[in-house]
Design a protein around this motif. Sequence first.
Motif, mmCIF file in Angstrom:
data_model
loop_
_atom_site.group_PDB
_atom_site.id
_atom_site.type_symbol
_atom_site.label_atom_id
_atom_site.label_comp_id
_atom_site.label_asym_id
_atom_site.label_seq_id
_atom_site.Cartn_x
_atom_site.Cartn_y
_atom_site.Cartn_z
ATOM 1 N N VAL A 1 -15.606 -0.874 -9.060
ATOM 2 C CA VAL A 1 -15.686 0.245 -10.004
ATOM 3 C C VAL A 1 -15.876 1.583 -9.282
ATOM 4 N N VAL A 2 -16.637 1.575 -8.183
ATOM 5 C CA VAL A 2 -16.934 2.830 -7.476
ATOM 6 C C VAL A 2 -16.030 3.039 -6.258
ATOM 7 N N SER A 3 -15.060 2.150 -6.055
ATOM 8 C CA SER A 3 -14.260 2.186 -4.826
ATOM 9 C C SER A 3 -13.269 3.343 -4.799
ATOM 10 N N ALA A 4 -12.803 3.784 -5.969
ATOM 11 C CA ALA A 4 -11.820 4.871 -6.015
ATOM 12 C C ALA A 4 -11.871 5.537 -7.385
ATOM 13 N N ASP A 5 -11.310 6.729 -7.474
ATOM 14 C CA ASP A 5 -11.270 7.461 -8.747
ATOM 15 C C ASP A 5 -10.422 6.701 -9.765
ATOM 16 N N MET A 6 -10.861 6.732 -11.025
ATOM 17 C CA MET A 6 -10.123 6.182 -12.179
ATOM 18 C C MET A 6 -10.096 4.660 -12.229
ATOM 19 N N VAL A 7 -10.685 3.968 -11.249
ATOM 20 C CA VAL A 7 -10.667 2.506 -11.278
ATOM 21 C C VAL A 7 -11.487 1.991 -12.461
ATOM 22 N N GLY A 8 -12.670 2.606 -12.698
ATOM 23 C CA GLY A 8 -13.510 2.200 -13.822
ATOM 24 C C GLY A 8 -12.787 2.327 -15.144
ATOM 25 N N GLU A 9 -12.031 3.418 -15.327
ATOM 26 C CA GLU A 9 -11.280 3.617 -16.573
ATOM 27 C C GLU A 9 -10.095 2.657 -16.657
ATOM 28 N N ALA A 10 -9.501 2.326 -15.523
ATOM 29 C CA ALA A 10 -8.359 1.401 -15.519
ATOM 30 C C ALA A 10 -8.780 -0.013 -15.908
ATOM 31 N N LEU A 11 -10.071 -0.352 -15.733
ATOM 32 C CA LEU A 11 -10.556 -1.693 -16.083
ATOM 33 C C LEU A 11 -10.835 -1.855 -17.577
ATOM 34 N N ARG B 1 -14.859 -12.926 0.501
ATOM 35 C CA ARG B 1 -15.853 -11.947 0.019
ATOM 36 C C ARG B 1 -15.899 -10.719 0.938
ATOM 37 N N GLN B 2 -16.011 -10.961 2.252
ATOM 38 C CA GLN B 2 -16.127 -9.840 3.187
ATOM 39 C C GLN B 2 -14.829 -9.051 3.275
ATOM 40 N N GLY B 3 -13.710 -9.769 3.179
ATOM 41 C CA GLY B 3 -12.412 -9.096 3.210
ATOM 42 C C GLY B 3 -12.233 -8.145 2.035
ATOM 43 N N ILE B 4 -12.688 -8.571 0.853
ATOM 44 C CA ILE B 4 -12.602 -7.712 -0.337
ATOM 45 C C ILE B 4 -13.419 -6.442 -0.127
ATOM 46 N N HIS B 5 -14.674 -6.600 0.333
ATOM 47 C CA HIS B 5 -15.534 -5.429 0.516
ATOM 48 C C HIS B 5 -14.956 -4.474 1.561
ATOM 49 N N ASP B 6 -14.389 -5.024 2.644
ATOM 50 C CA ASP B 6 -13.783 -4.174 3.676
ATOM 51 C C ASP B 6 -12.587 -3.402 3.117
ATOM 52 N N MET B 7 -11.735 -4.096 2.336
ATOM 53 C CA MET B 7 -10.542 -3.451 1.797
ATOM 54 C C MET B 7 -10.898 -2.414 0.734
ATOM 55 N N LEU B 8 -11.924 -2.689 -0.071
ATOM 56 C CA LEU B 8 -12.345 -1.719 -1.085
ATOM 57 C C LEU B 8 -12.950 -0.474 -0.426
ATOM 58 N N GLU B 9 -13.607 -0.690 0.703
ATOM 59 C CA GLU B 9 -14.250 0.427 1.404
ATOM 60 C C GLU B 9 -13.218 1.393 2.006
ATOM 61 N N HIS B 10 -12.085 0.846 2.461
ATOM 62 C CA HIS B 10 -11.089 1.669 3.151
ATOM 63 C C HIS B 10 -9.827 1.884 2.318
ATOM 64 N N GLY B 11 -9.816 1.408 1.081
ATOM 65 C CA GLY B 11 -8.573 1.423 0.290
ATOM 66 C C GLY B 11 -8.178 2.778 -0.248
ATOM 67 N N GLY B 12 -9.153 3.536 -0.767
ATOM 68 C CA GLY B 12 -8.844 4.854 -1.328
ATOM 69 C C GLY B 12 -7.891 4.770 -2.504
ATOM 70 N N ASN B 13 -6.842 5.579 -2.480
ATOM 71 C CA ASN B 13 -5.909 5.633 -3.617
ATOM 72 C C ASN B 13 -4.946 4.446 -3.676
ATOM 73 N N LYS B 14 -5.048 3.505 -2.731
ATOM 74 C CA LYS B 14 -4.200 2.301 -2.777
ATOM 75 C C LYS B 14 -4.731 1.264 -3.772
ATOM 76 N N ILE B 15 -6.001 1.392 -4.188
ATOM 77 C CA ILE B 15 -6.642 0.364 -5.010
ATOM 78 C C ILE B 15 -6.186 0.438 -6.464
ATOM 79 N N LEU B 16 -6.121 1.643 -7.017
ATOM 80 C CA LEU B 16 -5.835 1.815 -8.445
ATOM 81 C C LEU B 16 -4.545 1.128 -8.901
ATOM 82 N N PRO B 17 -3.410 1.262 -8.185
ATOM 83 C CA PRO B 17 -2.184 0.606 -8.669
ATOM 84 C C PRO B 17 -2.246 -0.923 -8.672
ATOM 85 N N VAL B 18 -3.204 -1.506 -7.949
ATOM 86 C CA VAL B 18 -3.267 -2.974 -7.817
ATOM 87 C C VAL B 18 -4.160 -3.610 -8.897
ATOM 88 N N ILE B 19 -4.895 -2.783 -9.670
ATOM 89 C CA ILE B 19 -5.873 -3.299 -10.638
ATOM 90 C C ILE B 19 -5.301 -4.390 -11.552
#
Length: 251
Positions: A170-180, A122-140
Amino acid sequence: MVAGKEGLSAPKEKAPQLQEPLRQAKRTKKQVSDGFTIKAMMKNTVVKGPPAAGAFKERPTKPTAFRKFYERGDFPIALEHDTRGNKIAWKVEIEKLDYHHYLPLFFDGLCEMQFPYEFFARQGIHDMLEHGGNKILPVIPQLIIPIKNALNLRNRQVICITLKVLQHLVVSADMVGEALVPYYRQILPILNIFKNMNVNSGDGIDYSQQKRENIGDLIQETLEAFERYGGEDAYINIKYMVPTYQSCLLN
């Protein structure tokens, strides 16, 4: 039998919908039978009700890949104690992690309910989402199956944790909400089942609201976050899967 004595246990109660036909059969000396059988059409017969569907029944957990990788020491993490409680001490900078490899594994750990696995996941996910930026969207696309598996356990605690993660995602990076949006069919069915599970405590104090552990409220918050950040197609797709949902933007 008397419960509490050694070697004796209280008799198990039958399901409520099965009790009434049995009582009725005892009063009238009728036979109890299953539905849609020849015996059910006979005169002195009472038909048993259907068994419970089990929509809210918890499913058993399976060993997760997250636990295997953690026990093998493959994660660059350690447990750190400070005055505010436990937190993760990362051995490398989070921004330099391979998100395609690590983020799906941490999401797989959402199914865990034992310490320290559930805490690290749980904590690892929140830490990675907080610092992920544009790395998150391709992994959705890789995150959908772990999210679906966690929700399908139908465990109240796991559902609450997963909903909070979804709100952060959803709020971690741009376009993530639309990608879901294309994946609502995998994520939303369980939310539709538990949507109305609000605690009606009357005049009492419901402490689960303060802790944000009331499933009904969390689901409503999550659906509203999906609609706000999911673009113009979000509402109609949510409405299709959760018919009782009312828009937070249109009304």
